[in-house]
Scaffold this motif. Structure first.
Motif, PDB file in Angstrom:
ATOM      1  N   GLU A  34       0.820  -1.207   0.000  1.00 51.48           N
ATOM      2  CA  GLU A  34       0.000   0.000   0.000  1.00 51.48           C
ATOM      3  C   GLU A  34       0.857   1.262   0.000  1.00 51.48           C
ATOM      4  OE1 GLU A  34      -3.958  -1.563   2.362  1.00 51.48           O
ATOM      5  OE2 GLU A  34      -2.232  -0.917   3.532  1.00 51.48           O
ATOM      6  N   GLU A  37       2.356   1.795  -3.371  1.00 47.77           N
ATOM      7  CA  GLU A  37       1.408   2.419  -4.299  1.00 47.77           C
ATOM      8  C   GLU A  37       1.349   3.931  -4.083  1.00 47.77           C
ATOM      9  OE1 GLU A  37      -0.473   1.353  -6.881  1.00 47.77           O
ATOM     10  OE2 GLU A  37       0.546  -0.581  -6.744  1.00 47.77           O
ATOM     11  N   THR A  41       2.409   6.624  -6.862  1.00 47.71           N
ATOM     12  CA  THR A  41       1.471   7.679  -7.266  1.00 47.71           C
ATOM     13  C   THR A  41       2.112   9.047  -7.125  1.00 47.71           C
ATOM     14  OG1 THR A  41      -0.450   6.345  -6.675  1.00 47.71           O
ATOM     15  CG2 THR A  41      -0.768   8.740  -6.739  1.00 47.71           C
TER      16      THR A  41
END
Length: 73
Positions: A34, A37, A41
């Motif tokens: 997580e 990610e 991003t």
């Protein structure tokens, strides 16, 4: 420079200077995937033109030099 905090406490103390809080891994609130990610991003957004926190503060490239040339005193 895109800044990642190692702890959520650091991110809370420096909210205008930290781009991604990675402390959730230590507290169990987030997985490594997580956080990965979130980092990806942020990298894509910065590559697309979004300024990092340091850039918005006006620090730019003067704040962090990972490889220094010459003598360091």
């Amino acid at each position: 420079a895109l800044k990642l905090s190692t702890t959520t406490e650091l991110a809370r103390r420096m909210p205008d200077d930290i781009d991604v809080d990675c402390g959730g891994v230590l507290t169990g609130d987030a997985t490594i995937a997580e956080i990965g990610e979130r980092v990806l991003t942020a990298v894509v957004e910065v590559a697309a033109g979004r300024q990092t926190c340091s850039e918005r503060l006006g620090y730019g490239l003067d704040e962090f030099v990972p490889w220094s040339d010459g003598v360091t005193l």
